[in-house]
Write a protein that holds these residues in place. Structure first.
Motif, PDB file in Angstrom:
ATOM      1  N   GLU A  26      56.864   5.139 -57.473  1.00  0.00           N
ATOM      2  CA  GLU A  26      56.010   3.953 -57.524  1.00  0.00           C
ATOM      3  C   GLU A  26      54.729   4.167 -56.737  1.00  0.00           C
ATOM      4  O   GLU A  26      53.812   3.378 -56.784  1.00  0.00           O
ATOM      5  CB  GLU A  26      56.747   2.746 -56.926  1.00  0.00           C
ATOM      6  CG  GLU A  26      57.982   2.317 -57.693  1.00  0.00           C
ATOM      7  CD  GLU A  26      57.680   2.018 -59.149  1.00  0.00           C
ATOM      8  OE1 GLU A  26      56.717   1.300 -59.402  1.00  0.00           O
ATOM      9  OE2 GLU A  26      58.390   2.538 -60.014  1.00  0.00           O
ATOM     10  N   GLU A 108      46.455   7.632 -63.965  1.00  0.00           N
ATOM     11  CA  GLU A 108      46.825   6.261 -64.366  1.00  0.00           C
ATOM     12  C   GLU A 108      45.663   5.595 -65.105  1.00  0.00           C
ATOM     13  O   GLU A 108      45.858   4.951 -66.141  1.00  0.00           O
ATOM     14  CB  GLU A 108      47.139   5.412 -63.126  1.00  0.00           C
ATOM     15  CG  GLU A 108      48.498   5.615 -62.539  1.00  0.00           C
ATOM     16  CD  GLU A 108      48.767   4.618 -61.424  1.00  0.00           C
ATOM     17  OE1 GLU A 108      49.942   4.321 -61.201  1.00  0.00           O
ATOM     18  OE2 GLU A 108      47.820   4.144 -60.755  1.00  0.00           O
ATOM     19  N   ILE A 137      51.039  -2.589 -53.182  1.00  0.00           N
ATOM     20  CA  ILE A 137      50.954  -3.914 -53.790  1.00  0.00           C
ATOM     21  C   ILE A 137      51.645  -4.991 -52.946  1.00  0.00           C
ATOM     22  O   ILE A 137      51.112  -6.104 -52.798  1.00  0.00           O
ATOM     23  CB  ILE A 137      51.461  -3.902 -55.262  1.00  0.00           C
ATOM     24  CG1 ILE A 137      51.171  -5.242 -55.946  1.00  0.00           C
ATOM     25  CG2 ILE A 137      52.910  -3.506 -55.366  1.00  0.00           C
ATOM     26  CD1 ILE A 137      49.744  -5.629 -56.076  1.00  0.00           C
ATOM     27  N   GLU A 141      49.815  -8.308 -51.600  1.00  0.00           N
ATOM     28  CA  GLU A 141      50.281  -9.671 -51.905  1.00  0.00           C
ATOM     29  C   GLU A 141      50.538 -10.462 -50.620  1.00  0.00           C
ATOM     30  O   GLU A 141      50.212 -11.654 -50.541  1.00  0.00           O
ATOM     31  CB  GLU A 141      51.520  -9.609 -52.801  1.00  0.00           C
ATOM     32  CG  GLU A 141      51.113  -9.268 -54.232  1.00  0.00           C
ATOM     33  CD  GLU A 141      52.289  -8.942 -55.147  1.00  0.00           C
ATOM     34  OE1 GLU A 141      52.048  -8.779 -56.343  1.00  0.00           O
ATOM     35  OE2 GLU A 141      53.430  -8.835 -54.659  1.00  0.00           O
ATOM     36  N   SER A 165      45.878   2.375 -56.740  1.00  0.00           N
ATOM     37  CA  SER A 165      46.907   2.455 -57.787  1.00  0.00           C
ATOM     38  C   SER A 165      46.669   1.387 -58.854  1.00  0.00           C
ATOM     39  O   SER A 165      45.955   0.401 -58.634  1.00  0.00           O
ATOM     40  CB  SER A 165      48.294   2.304 -57.154  1.00  0.00           C
ATOM     41  OG  SER A 165      48.338   1.089 -56.466  1.00  0.00           O
ATOM     42  N   ASP A 167      48.566  -0.906 -59.971  1.00  0.00           N
ATOM     43  CA  ASP A 167      49.006  -2.282 -59.691  1.00  0.00           C
ATOM     44  C   ASP A 167      48.010  -3.023 -58.803  1.00  0.00           C
ATOM     45  O   ASP A 167      47.905  -4.250 -58.865  1.00  0.00           O
ATOM     46  CB  ASP A 167      50.457  -2.339 -59.165  1.00  0.00           C
ATOM     47  CG  ASP A 167      50.727  -1.394 -58.026  1.00  0.00           C
ATOM     48  OD1 ASP A 167      49.765  -0.887 -57.418  1.00  0.00           O
ATOM     49  OD2 ASP A 167      51.918  -1.172 -57.727  1.00  0.00           O
ATOM     50  N   ALA A 170      45.422  -4.172 -61.190  1.00  0.00           N
ATOM     51  CA  ALA A 170      45.941  -5.337 -61.917  1.00  0.00           C
ATOM     52  C   ALA A 170      45.896  -6.588 -61.045  1.00  0.00           C
ATOM     53  O   ALA A 170      45.570  -7.685 -61.528  1.00  0.00           O
ATOM     54  CB  ALA A 170      47.370  -5.058 -62.378  1.00  0.00           C
ATOM     55  N   PHE A 171      46.174  -6.441 -59.747  1.00  0.00           N
ATOM     56  CA  PHE A 171      46.081  -7.589 -58.829  1.00  0.00           C
ATOM     57  C   PHE A 171      44.656  -8.168 -58.867  1.00  0.00           C
ATOM     58  O   PHE A 171      44.470  -9.392 -58.917  1.00  0.00           O
ATOM     59  CB  PHE A 171      46.435  -7.131 -57.400  1.00  0.00           C
ATOM     60  CG  PHE A 171      46.206  -8.185 -56.362  1.00  0.00           C
ATOM     61  CD1 PHE A 171      47.214  -9.101 -56.057  1.00  0.00           C
ATOM     62  CD2 PHE A 171      44.979  -8.301 -55.709  1.00  0.00           C
ATOM     63  CE1 PHE A 171      46.983 -10.098 -55.116  1.00  0.00           C
ATOM     64  CE2 PHE A 171      44.751  -9.296 -54.777  1.00  0.00           C
ATOM     65  CZ  PHE A 171      45.758 -10.197 -54.478  1.00  0.00           C
ATOM     66  N   VAL A 371      51.588   3.843 -67.470  1.00  0.00           N
ATOM     67  CA  VAL A 371      51.480   2.557 -66.771  1.00  0.00           C
ATOM     68  C   VAL A 371      52.035   1.488 -67.716  1.00  0.00           C
ATOM     69  O   VAL A 371      51.729   1.496 -68.913  1.00  0.00           O
ATOM     70  CB  VAL A 371      50.001   2.266 -66.420  1.00  0.00           C
ATOM     71  CG1 VAL A 371      49.871   0.951 -65.672  1.00  0.00           C
ATOM     72  CG2 VAL A 371      49.411   3.416 -65.602  1.00  0.00           C
ATOM     73  N   THR A 375      50.836  -4.312 -66.423  1.00  0.00           N
ATOM     74  CA  THR A 375      49.899  -3.775 -65.429  1.00  0.00           C
ATOM     75  C   THR A 375      48.629  -3.295 -66.128  1.00  0.00           C
ATOM     76  O   THR A 375      47.508  -3.547 -65.669  1.00  0.00           O
ATOM     77  CB  THR A 375      50.560  -2.610 -64.646  1.00  0.00           C
ATOM     78  OG1 THR A 375      51.773  -3.072 -64.100  1.00  0.00           O
ATOM     79  CG2 THR A 375      49.653  -2.091 -63.539  1.00  0.00           C
TER      80      THR A 375
END
Ligand code: 13P
Ligand code: SF4
Length: 391
Positions: A26, A108, A137, A141, A165, A167, A170-171, A371, A375
């Motif tokens: 991950e 990625e 991530i 968060e 990364s 994720d 994506a955040f 991926v 995401t």
């Protein structure tokens, strides 16, 4: 003051893994390479790479980041920085295999920007990025929850550097933010300040600080550092309300090594030298440099410089060595006396490349970087916002 639960160092233990050892797929930290690699001493390696490359023909497209070793870069169909390579990959929808000679976050990005039928391969899964690893991530968060408790999340726009990364990208997509690169960080911050009052910038505090202070006229007091390893992220609610730019405490282990002393020493050693550095260097270093810019800017600046000029370059050593070889009419030296390769970029060597290519010739796809769809969707939102920014 509302106190957020203890930060991720207790809620989300992050054991340190030695590079290339232990499984943590991950993260950017990578895992062991599962293959039966040819020996680095095999005198036939270059021929084997050439034969496998020829056998794959147009089915494969090889991308090489500027920080890769010469032994690998000689097989690249294109070279570039992380952003250019992602675009180059997207421009080759006919290639079945995208062999990415770079690091994990770049592979990625290539996977997210290419079609579903294309497979992206990273020749060594341990080629991660220590900077990207500094923003995980769950930590991000938790930090967002901290900002929510302080009442500032709604007015904060998250911006992530390409060197993060999928994720994290994506955040940013989910929360109204965008991606940036070292060449468009100023534009991305200007865009962000049109959307909100504050920016949460990760993972590279130096790129964020250098852009805010040197390009956008902010002061160092406008910046606070959000440290995922400190209680409450090392900031008070008042700090969060007062600051305009919240800098994640991450850095590049290569560019972070240059110091003000490196600059002073090279100026003493080479009178008249031009100091040219990447904005991932510390604020102390960039304020003492003559020129600051992305990897592509560094390459162009040296290429355009008059013969006979001297340049001390603060970026990764494979690239500086290549620039010195390419421009023998100029004196191009490394900014620091100590050797400074990017150890994760250097994971991709000829044995790993031969192993990956020969497996593809045999129809075995190894080290594919994939991926997941959700995401990808949100990371593309953040990437597309960057691409839509006016140039
Ligand atoms: P660029 O590839 O965007 O120049 O970033 C520098 C870097 O550190 C890549 O890992
Ligand atoms: Fe990561 Fe720095 Fe290496 Fe780039 S040079 S891959 S940012 S550690």
């Amino acid at each position: 003051m509302t106190v957020t639960p203890a930060p991720s160092s207790t809620t989300n233990p992050l054991p340190l893994l030695l590079l290339g050892q232990g499984a943590d797929p991950e993260s950017e930290r990578g895992v062991e390479c599962p293959g039966d690699l040819p020996a680095a001493s095999d005198p036939d390696l270059v021929d084997r790479a050439r034969r496998a490359r020829e056998a794959l023909g147009d089915r494969a497209f090889l991308l090489g980041h500027h920080y890769q070793r010469d032994e690998v870069i000689q097989f690249a169909d294109v070279t570039g920085d992380s952003f250019k390579l992602a675009r180059d990959a997207a421009a080759r929808p006919d290639a079945e295999y995208i062999v990415f000679c770079g690091v994990h976050f770049m592979a990625e990005s290539a996977d997210m920007l290419t079609a579903d039928h294309q497979r992206v391969i990273l020749p060594d899964l341990a080629a991660g990025c220590s900077m990207a690893d500094m923003a995980r991530i769950l930590q991000v968060e938790d930090a967002w929850a901290r900002l929510t408790d302080a009442g500032v999340a709604a007015s904060t726009v998250p911006i992530t550097y390409m060197n993060s990364s999928a994720d994290i990208k994506a955040f940013c997509g989910r929360n109204g933010g965008a991606v940036c690169t070292s060449s468009n960080a100023q534009r991305a911050l200007e865009w962000a300040f049109e959307q909100g009052e504050k920016v949460l910038f990760f993972p590279d505090q130096h790129l964020g600080r250098n852009t805010a202070v040197l390009k956008m006229g902010m002061s160092l007091d406008d910046c606070v550092v959000v440290d995922p390893h400190k209680p409450d992220f090392g900031v008070t609610d008042e700090d969060l309300r007062r600051a305009r730019i919240l800098l994640w405490r991450g850095h590049c282990s290569v560019h972070g090594r240059f110091t003000a002393d490196s600059v002073a020493e090279v100026r003493d050693r080479i009178p008249g030298v031009n100091v040219l550095v990447h904005p991932e260097c510390t604020h102390d270093v960039v304020t003492r440099a003559d020129y600051i810019g992305s990897t592509e800017y560094i390459i162009k600046t040296i290429a355009d410089a008059p013969s006979g000029t001297a340049w001390a370059v603060g970026t990764e050593l494979n690239l500086v060595k290549r620039l010195a070889d390419r421009h023998p009419d100029k004196n191009v030296v490394f900014l620091d006396r100590n050797v400074c390769f990017c150890s994760t970029m250097n994971r991709i060597d000829l044995p790993h490349l031969v192993w990956a290519l020969e497996n593809l010739v045999e129809g075995r796809v190894v080290n594919q970087i994939e991926v997941d769809a959700d995401t990808t969707h949100w990371a593309r939102v953040a990437l597309d916002r960057m691409l839509a920014m006016p140039s």
